[in-house]
Each structure stands twice: as C-alpha cells, then as structure tokens.
Design a protein around this motif. Structure first.
Motif, PDB file in Angstrom:
ATOM      1  N   SER A 143      -4.605  -5.328  -6.078  1.00  0.00           N
ATOM      2  CA  SER A 143      -5.330  -4.989  -7.307  1.00  0.00           C
ATOM      3  C   SER A 143      -5.996  -6.222  -7.905  1.00  0.00           C
ATOM      4  O   SER A 143      -5.499  -7.345  -7.770  1.00  0.00           O
ATOM      5  CB  SER A 143      -4.378  -4.387  -8.348  1.00  0.00           C
ATOM      6  OG  SER A 143      -3.865  -3.149  -7.907  1.00  0.00           O
ATOM      7  N   THR A 144      -7.106  -5.989  -8.593  1.00  0.00           N
ATOM      8  CA  THR A 144      -7.845  -7.112  -9.182  1.00  0.00           C
ATOM      9  C   THR A 144      -7.123  -7.710 -10.381  1.00  0.00           C
ATOM     10  O   THR A 144      -7.322  -8.874 -10.712  1.00  0.00           O
ATOM     11  CB  THR A 144      -9.252  -6.654  -9.591  1.00  0.00           C
ATOM     12  OG1 THR A 144      -9.136  -5.519 -10.462  1.00  0.00           O
ATOM     13  CG2 THR A 144     -10.075  -6.269  -8.371  1.00  0.00           C
ATOM     14  N   ASP A 145      -6.285  -6.903 -11.049  1.00  0.00           N
ATOM     15  CA  ASP A 145      -5.537  -7.397 -12.207  1.00  0.00           C
ATOM     16  C   ASP A 145      -4.046  -7.237 -11.922  1.00  0.00           C
ATOM     17  O   ASP A 145      -3.408  -6.269 -12.353  1.00  0.00           O
ATOM     18  CB  ASP A 145      -5.946  -6.627 -13.462  1.00  0.00           C
ATOM     19  CG  ASP A 145      -5.380  -7.255 -14.745  1.00  0.00           C
ATOM     20  OD1 ASP A 145      -4.491  -8.124 -14.635  1.00  0.00           O
ATOM     21  OD2 ASP A 145      -5.809  -6.859 -15.840  1.00  0.00           O
ATOM     22  N   ALA A 146      -3.494  -8.193 -11.204  1.00  0.00           N
ATOM     23  CA  ALA A 146      -2.090  -8.123 -10.826  1.00  0.00           C
ATOM     24  C   ALA A 146      -1.180  -8.179 -12.042  1.00  0.00           C
ATOM     25  O   ALA A 146      -0.123  -7.539 -12.081  1.00  0.00           O
ATOM     26  CB  ALA A 146      -1.753  -9.260  -9.865  1.00  0.00           C
ATOM     27  N   ALA A 147      -1.574  -8.928 -13.065  1.00  0.00           N
ATOM     28  CA  ALA A 147      -0.734  -9.068 -14.249  1.00  0.00           C
ATOM     29  C   ALA A 147      -0.568  -7.738 -14.977  1.00  0.00           C
ATOM     30  O   ALA A 147       0.516  -7.430 -15.490  1.00  0.00           O
ATOM     31  CB  ALA A 147      -1.343 -10.111 -15.189  1.00  0.00           C
ATOM     32  N   ALA A 148      -1.632  -6.926 -15.009  1.00  0.00           N
ATOM     33  CA  ALA A 148      -1.545  -5.630 -15.676  1.00  0.00           C
ATOM     34  C   ALA A 148      -0.577  -4.708 -14.951  1.00  0.00           C
ATOM     35  O   ALA A 148       0.220  -3.997 -15.575  1.00  0.00           O
ATOM     36  CB  ALA A 148      -2.930  -4.994 -15.751  1.00  0.00           C
ATOM     37  N   GLY A 198      11.308  -0.941 -15.854  1.00  0.00           N
ATOM     38  CA  GLY A 198      12.339  -1.325 -14.908  1.00  0.00           C
ATOM     39  C   GLY A 198      11.988  -1.160 -13.451  1.00  0.00           C
ATOM     40  O   GLY A 198      12.873  -1.242 -12.580  1.00  0.00           O
ATOM     41  N   ALA A 199      10.713  -0.920 -13.141  1.00  0.00           N
ATOM     42  CA  ALA A 199      10.293  -0.814 -11.738  1.00  0.00           C
ATOM     43  C   ALA A 199      10.061  -2.209 -11.169  1.00  0.00           C
ATOM     44  O   ALA A 199       9.693  -3.138 -11.888  1.00  0.00           O
ATOM     45  CB  ALA A 199       9.026   0.023 -11.617  1.00  0.00           C
ATOM     46  N   ARG A 200      10.262  -2.339  -9.868  1.00  0.00           N
ATOM     47  CA  ARG A 200      10.045  -3.611  -9.188  1.00  0.00           C
ATOM     48  C   ARG A 200       8.660  -3.616  -8.558  1.00  0.00           C
ATOM     49  O   ARG A 200       8.192  -2.582  -8.071  1.00  0.00           O
ATOM     50  CB  ARG A 200      11.119  -3.792  -8.109  1.00  0.00           C
ATOM     51  CG  ARG A 200      11.097  -5.129  -7.407  1.00  0.00           C
ATOM     52  CD  ARG A 200      12.456  -5.416  -6.768  1.00  0.00           C
ATOM     53  NE  ARG A 200      12.876  -4.360  -5.875  1.00  0.00           N
ATOM     54  CZ  ARG A 200      12.693  -4.405  -4.544  1.00  0.00           C
ATOM     55  NH1 ARG A 200      12.094  -5.438  -3.981  1.00  0.00           N
ATOM     56  NH2 ARG A 200      13.131  -3.419  -3.784  1.00  0.00           N
ATOM     57  N   VAL A 201       7.993  -4.757  -8.568  1.00  0.00           N
ATOM     58  CA  VAL A 201       6.644  -4.869  -8.015  1.00  0.00           C
ATOM     59  C   VAL A 201       6.659  -5.787  -6.802  1.00  0.00           C
ATOM     60  O   VAL A 201       7.223  -6.874  -6.837  1.00  0.00           O
ATOM     61  CB  VAL A 201       5.641  -5.407  -9.060  1.00  0.00           C
ATOM     62  CG1 VAL A 201       4.245  -5.548  -8.437  1.00  0.00           C
ATOM     63  CG2 VAL A 201       5.594  -4.494 -10.271  1.00  0.00           C
ATOM     64  N   VAL A 202       6.022  -5.322  -5.730  1.00  0.00           N
ATOM     65  CA  VAL A 202       5.759  -6.142  -4.548  1.00  0.00           C
ATOM     66  C   VAL A 202       4.248  -6.166  -4.381  1.00  0.00           C
ATOM     67  O   VAL A 202       3.598  -5.111  -4.462  1.00  0.00           O
ATOM     68  CB  VAL A 202       6.433  -5.567  -3.289  1.00  0.00           C
ATOM     69  CG1 VAL A 202       6.159  -6.455  -2.084  1.00  0.00           C
ATOM     70  CG2 VAL A 202       7.925  -5.396  -3.512  1.00  0.00           C
ATOM     71  N   ARG A 203       3.676  -7.331  -4.153  1.00  0.00           N
ATOM     72  CA  ARG A 203       2.216  -7.449  -4.143  1.00  0.00           C
ATOM     73  C   ARG A 203       1.678  -7.904  -2.798  1.00  0.00           C
ATOM     74  O   ARG A 203       2.234  -8.812  -2.170  1.00  0.00           O
ATOM     75  CB  ARG A 203       1.763  -8.437  -5.232  1.00  0.00           C
ATOM     76  CG  ARG A 203       0.265  -8.698  -5.225  1.00  0.00           C
ATOM     77  CD  ARG A 203      -0.184  -9.476  -6.434  1.00  0.00           C
ATOM     78  NE  ARG A 203      -1.531  -9.988  -6.284  1.00  0.00           N
ATOM     79  CZ  ARG A 203      -2.642  -9.258  -6.431  1.00  0.00           C
ATOM     80  NH1 ARG A 203      -2.557  -7.978  -6.736  1.00  0.00           N
ATOM     81  NH2 ARG A 203      -3.837  -9.805  -6.278  1.00  0.00           N
ATOM     82  N   HIS A 204       0.595  -7.253  -2.356  1.00  0.00           N
ATOM     83  CA  HIS A 204      -0.213  -7.750  -1.246  1.00  0.00           C
ATOM     84  C   HIS A 204      -1.310  -8.643  -1.825  1.00  0.00           C
ATOM     85  O   HIS A 204      -2.003  -8.237  -2.764  1.00  0.00           O
ATOM     86  CB  HIS A 204      -0.874  -6.598  -0.483  1.00  0.00           C
ATOM     87  CG  HIS A 204       0.098  -5.759   0.297  1.00  0.00           C
ATOM     88  ND1 HIS A 204      -0.251  -4.549   0.851  1.00  0.00           N
ATOM     89  CD2 HIS A 204       1.401  -5.966   0.629  1.00  0.00           C
ATOM     90  CE1 HIS A 204       0.795  -4.037   1.482  1.00  0.00           C
ATOM     91  NE2 HIS A 204       1.802  -4.879   1.358  1.00  0.00           N
ATOM     92  N   ALA A 205      -1.494  -9.806  -1.252  1.00  0.00           N
ATOM     93  CA  ALA A 205      -2.528 -10.714  -1.753  1.00  0.00           C
ATOM     94  C   ALA A 205      -3.921 -10.142  -1.556  1.00  0.00           C
ATOM     95  O   ALA A 205      -4.832 -10.394  -2.348  1.00  0.00           O
ATOM     96  CB  ALA A 205      -2.417 -12.070  -1.066  1.00  0.00           C
ATOM     97  N   VAL A 206      -4.109  -9.358  -0.493  1.00  0.00           N
ATOM     98  CA  VAL A 206      -5.377  -8.680  -0.227  1.00  0.00           C
ATOM     99  C   VAL A 206      -5.096  -7.222   0.055  1.00  0.00           C
ATOM    100  O   VAL A 206      -3.980  -6.849   0.430  1.00  0.00           O
ATOM    101  CB  VAL A 206      -6.129  -9.316   0.978  1.00  0.00           C
ATOM    102  CG1 VAL A 206      -6.511 -10.752   0.671  1.00  0.00           C
ATOM    103  CG2 VAL A 206      -5.284  -9.237   2.246  1.00  0.00           C
TER     104      VAL A 206
END
Length: 247
Positions: free
Chosen positions: A41-46, A55-63
C-alpha cells in the motif's frame, strides 16, 4: 467489534490501499488472531494505525506482489489448523468464520465457502445491478464444489481452508487472477472435498465507479486461457442465448 474468535481458526486479510474499508471490515471480525497483509500500500502508516487499533497484526510487502502472494504470506504468519481468508472490501456477518468450521469434522474437506452477497446499502445503478447479478454470489443452494458440477469453483474473497490441505504451496503466486479457481481445482484433483454453505454469509461492497467496475469484469475474463492451460477441459463452455448474442 465481534466476540472473541474460536480457537483453531486464524483470519487473514490481504489489502492494497483503502484503510477506510479495512477499518469497516475489522469492526465486523472476531477480535484476536487477525493478520492484515499489506501488499505494498502507498500509505503503510494508515494501514498500521487502523489494524493495530483493534489488535490486528500487520505484515507488509515492500512492493505489490498480488493477492496470491498476500494470502500465502498470511498463511505463513499464522499457526491455527484452519485459516479464514477475507478480502478488505467485504463485511463479515456474525457467523463468519466459525459457522463454517463444522464442515471440517469431515477429514476429507479441505475448504468451505460462505455465500458472498452484495452489500445492498448503496443506491447507484451499479450497486443495484450487483444486488441481483454479482459474480461473487454463488446462490442459495448448498453444494459440493468440483469441476464440471453445477458449482465448479468458489471465490477466495471469503474462504476457510484446512492448513494441512493447502501446504506446502498454497495459492499459486504466478497467477494474478484466477488463483482462487486454480486452488479449488488443484484441491479437487488431489481428492479433497470443497463445500459451499450459503447459510453463512459475507457481504461484498461493490465498486461504484463504472471504469473500475468494467476493468474488474474484464480481468475476470482474462484468467480463462491460463486456467485452461493448467486444467485442460475444466472450464465450462460458453452457452450464449439468442438474446445476449443480439445484445
């Protein structure tokens, strides 16, 4: 937020942008055991702010890697014997996902799907059309899902799977579209059963812009050649009527 989730099922939400819809979905999910996979996503912070607030956990793909990769990442980040996938443009009813777990009392069942009904809160022409013609709504009849049957596949917009049935491998990350059909057909070819249970429902929010709606419909069609190559003879043939040919 709904009551605590039952032990034994983790929930995975793949997401690309749209933190507002994510917030609305998370408000309908059981608390705990929810993993949001932010697929570039373009706004990872949001995304992080919305998810962690409940209380959900976030895992992020850089692309951005596509929905199959996002679901596989969620699969890898969870441990429960059953995993419930639900897209961020859906809204869960109270019976999701625990209402489907009874099907897994049969050890030959690999996946179970609810009925995905259009969210009828809108009044636009597209929203009214989708209320009666949604490509995600598989109808009100319970079915055993298999190629060649009346119901040949179910979408992964909302799907509960048995972890041991789809690992290793999971969704095919080479497919940006049709990865859900491919998974269901691979499971069926391996001898697993897939159940469709319309007594459990999930609501899907329609795209309100004509251009994005038409683009999505076109995308659904473009997956057919690849699916035919991977699963020869399993695609249902087109049966055009005189009316739609004339149109």
């Amino acid at each position: 937020v709904a009551s605590e989730s039952a032990a034994g099922v983790d929930i995975v939400v793949p997401l690309l942008n749209d933190p507002d819809r994510l917030r609305e979905l998370l408000a309908t999910l059981p608390t705990g055991r929810v993993v949001v996979v932010d697929d570039g996503s373009t706004d990872a912070a949001a995304t992080e702010e919305v998810a962690t607030a409940v209380g959900a956990r976030v895992v992020r793909h850089a692309v951005n890697r596509g929905p199959a990769a996002a679901r596989n990442t969620g699969l890898q980040q969870t441990t429960a014997p059953f995993v419930a996938f639900i897209d961020a443009d859906c809204l869960a009813d109270p019976s999701w996902p625990t209402g489907l777990l009874r099907h897994f009392d049969d050890p030959t069942v690999a996946a179970a799907a609810p009925r995905i009904k259009p969210d009828d809160s809108g009044s636009s022409l597209l929203e009214r059309y989708e209320t009666t013609r949604s490509s995600l709504d598989m109808g009100g009849q319970p079915e055993l899902v298999r190629p060649g049957a009346r119901l040949g596949f179910v979408p992964s917009a909302a799907l509960v799977v048995r972890r041991s049935a789809i690992q290793p491998g999971g969704f095919d990350e080479d497919l940006r579209l049709g990865e859900d059909v491919d998974l269901i057909w691979r499971l069926a070819e391996a001898g697993w059963l897939i159940r469709y249970d319309p007594s459990v429902t999930v609501r899907h929010r329609t795209r309100t812009r004509v251009r994005s709606w038409l683009h999505r419909k076109m995308e659904y069609g473009t997956s057919a050649p690849t699916l035919e190559q991977r699963h020869p003879g399993k695609l249902a043939p087109a049966r055009p009527s005189l009316w739609n040919m004339a149109t």
